[in-house]
Design a protein around this motif. Structure first.
Motif, PDB file in Angstrom:
ATOM      1  N   ASN A 136       5.806   2.141   0.417  1.00  0.00           N
ATOM      2  CA  ASN A 136       5.733   3.448   1.055  1.00  0.00           C
ATOM      3  C   ASN A 136       4.529   4.262   0.615  1.00  0.00           C
ATOM      4  OD1 ASN A 136       7.986   2.870   2.513  1.00  0.00           O
ATOM      5  ND2 ASN A 136       9.355   4.256   1.447  1.00  0.00           N
ATOM      6  N   LEU A 137       3.843   3.807  -0.433  1.00  0.00           N
ATOM      7  CA  LEU A 137       2.572   4.441  -0.799  1.00  0.00           C
ATOM      8  C   LEU A 137       1.606   4.406   0.377  1.00  0.00           C
ATOM      9  CD1 LEU A 137       1.147   5.610  -3.411  1.00  0.00           C
ATOM     10  CD2 LEU A 137       0.141   3.343  -3.673  1.00  0.00           C
ATOM     11  N   ALA A 177      -2.316  10.175   5.491  1.00  0.00           N
ATOM     12  CA  ALA A 177      -3.539  10.526   4.766  1.00  0.00           C
ATOM     13  C   ALA A 177      -3.980   9.429   3.806  1.00  0.00           C
ATOM     14  CB  ALA A 177      -3.338  11.833   3.998  1.00  0.00           C
ATOM     15  N   CYS A 178      -3.168   8.376   3.652  1.00  0.00           N
ATOM     16  CA  CYS A 178      -3.479   7.316   2.699  1.00  0.00           C
ATOM     17  C   CYS A 178      -4.748   6.577   3.114  1.00  0.00           C
ATOM     18  CB  CYS A 178      -2.312   6.341   2.589  1.00  0.00           C
ATOM     19  SG  CYS A 178      -2.625   4.964   1.463  1.00  0.00           S
ATOM     20  N   PHE A 192       1.842   8.661  -1.941  1.00  0.00           N
ATOM     21  CA  PHE A 192       0.381   8.722  -1.969  1.00  0.00           C
ATOM     22  C   PHE A 192      -0.100  10.135  -2.275  1.00  0.00           C
ATOM     23  CE2 PHE A 192      -3.689   9.627   0.071  1.00  0.00           C
ATOM     24  CZ  PHE A 192      -4.488   8.696  -0.558  1.00  0.00           C
ATOM     25  N   ARG A 193       0.481  11.107  -1.606  1.00  0.00           N
ATOM     26  CA  ARG A 193       0.075  12.494  -1.845  1.00  0.00           C
ATOM     27  C   ARG A 193       0.271  12.885  -3.305  1.00  0.00           C
ATOM     28  NH1 ARG A 193       2.509  16.229  -3.427  1.00  0.00           N
ATOM     29  NH2 ARG A 193       4.447  15.045  -3.209  1.00  0.00           N
ATOM     30  N   GLY A 215      -6.475  13.450  -9.302  1.00  0.00           N
ATOM     31  CA  GLY A 215      -7.698  14.173  -8.953  1.00  0.00           C
ATOM     32  C   GLY A 215      -8.417  13.628  -7.748  1.00  0.00           C
ATOM     33  N   ARG A 216      -7.671  13.078  -6.804  1.00  0.00           N
ATOM     34  CA  ARG A 216      -8.197  12.568  -5.535  1.00  0.00           C
ATOM     35  C   ARG A 216      -9.339  11.561  -5.741  1.00  0.00           C
ATOM     36  NH1 ARG A 216      -6.140  17.560  -4.618  1.00  0.00           N
ATOM     37  NH2 ARG A 216      -4.740  17.655  -2.825  1.00  0.00           N
ATOM     38  N   PRO A 217      -8.991  10.404  -6.271  1.00  0.00           N
ATOM     39  CA  PRO A 217     -10.009   9.353  -6.471  1.00  0.00           C
ATOM     40  C   PRO A 217     -10.510   8.795  -5.141  1.00  0.00           C
ATOM     41  CG  PRO A 217      -7.812   8.505  -6.931  1.00  0.00           C
ATOM     42  CD  PRO A 217      -7.649   9.981  -6.709  1.00  0.00           C
ATOM     43  N   ASP A 218     -11.552   7.998  -5.229  1.00  0.00           N
ATOM     44  CA  ASP A 218     -12.118   7.336  -4.050  1.00  0.00           C
ATOM     45  C   ASP A 218     -11.276   6.098  -3.750  1.00  0.00           C
ATOM     46  OD1 ASP A 218     -13.663   6.309  -2.024  1.00  0.00           O
ATOM     47  OD2 ASP A 218     -15.353   5.744  -3.319  1.00  0.00           O
TER      48      ASP A 218
END
Length: 264
Positions: free
Chosen positions: A47-48, A53-54, A21-22, A29-32
């Motif tokens: 594992n995503l 923080a996921c 995920f990270r 670009g850190r989507p919503d």
């Protein structure tokens, strides 16, 4: 077609990797994420979702994988998510599967990710699968997949200590194979063969032979094969997908990333 397996896990090819995920959060670009419907192609046990923080909503997460044991374990771990067995042939991961089985149409997705999938396929199979996956994107959707650039060497302090941080990707993978699987393999000889010609796309078969830019010529019926690893330079990936954004690795991962939009 699955993420890199942990062969020492509780069942065959159950992945113990973390950080997916990270990785994609940074590369995209850190989507919503809570607003996205996500397909994890070759996502193993999901594992995503493991990263604390996921923010992907489990009800909007779908995973397709060729390994039935991984799919079953993913269902157990994440009952609100959707895990489906993709029964496509892969001689290493699903030898009883159906060759060239199309990706099932599961609707449209805002984000499709695939980590450590296309370093386990031929170039022709990558083209076929990427083409199908792009057709499942929403109009503003995005597909991101990883690949291994043989020449990438992590800067000091970047790579994990167990990954031989002083080696580029090609020599690191060869050294890992010798350490864990083939103690007698000649890393220097294989590396010399791989770099004897301009290296753009290369396939290491059974940790003993390199096929350089040979398409699918090495996939001959009747020959004993146990595993293979594909390397592709960032420049060559751009030539395959001229409309892709090709991104370098982000620490601590060694994977490069190709990002594609839905075709017009």
């Amino acid at each position: 077609m699955t993420g890199t397996p942990d062969r020492g896990g509780p069942a065959p090819y159950i992945s113990a990797r973390t950080g997916q995920f990270r990785y994609f959060d940074q590369q995209l670009g850190r989507p919503d994420w809570p607003a996205k419907r996500v397909l994890d192609f070759g996502g193993n046990v999901g594992n995503l979702l493991l990263d604390q923080a996921c923010t992907i909503r489990h009800g909007e997460y779908w995973c397709l994988d060729v390994i039935p044991q991984a799919v079953e374990e993913g269902r157990r771990r994440y009952p609100d998510a959707t895990f489906l067995h993709y029964d496509r042939y892969n001689f290493e991961y699903n030898p009883s599967g159906t060759k060239q089985l199309p990706v099932p149409d599961l609707g449209r997705f805002d984000v499709i990710v695939a980590q450590s999938v296309f370093n386990h396929t031929s170039k022709a199979e990558m083209r076929e699968l990427v083409g199908q996956l792009r057709s499942f994107l929403t109009d503003d959707g995005v597909l991101a997949f990883t690949f291994i650039d043989p020449y990438f060497k992590p800067p000091p302090g970047w790579a994990r200590a167990e990954e031989w941080p002083d080696l580029d990707n090609l020599r690191w993978r060869l050294a890992s194979a010798r350490w864990f699987q083939e103690p007698g393999m000649d890393v220097d000889a294989l590396a010399a063969k791989a770099t004897s010609a301009p290296l753009t796309w290369a396939t290491l078969v059974n940790n003993e032979d390199f096929f350089l830019d040979s398409g699918d010529d090495w996939c001959r019926e009747g020959e004993e094969r146990t595993h293979y690893m594909v390397f592709c330079t960032e420049g060559h990936m751009r030539s395959i997908y001229p409309d892709a954004t090709v991104l370098p690795p982000v620490p601590p991962d060694r994977f490069s990333c190709a990002v594609l939009r839905r075709r017009a």
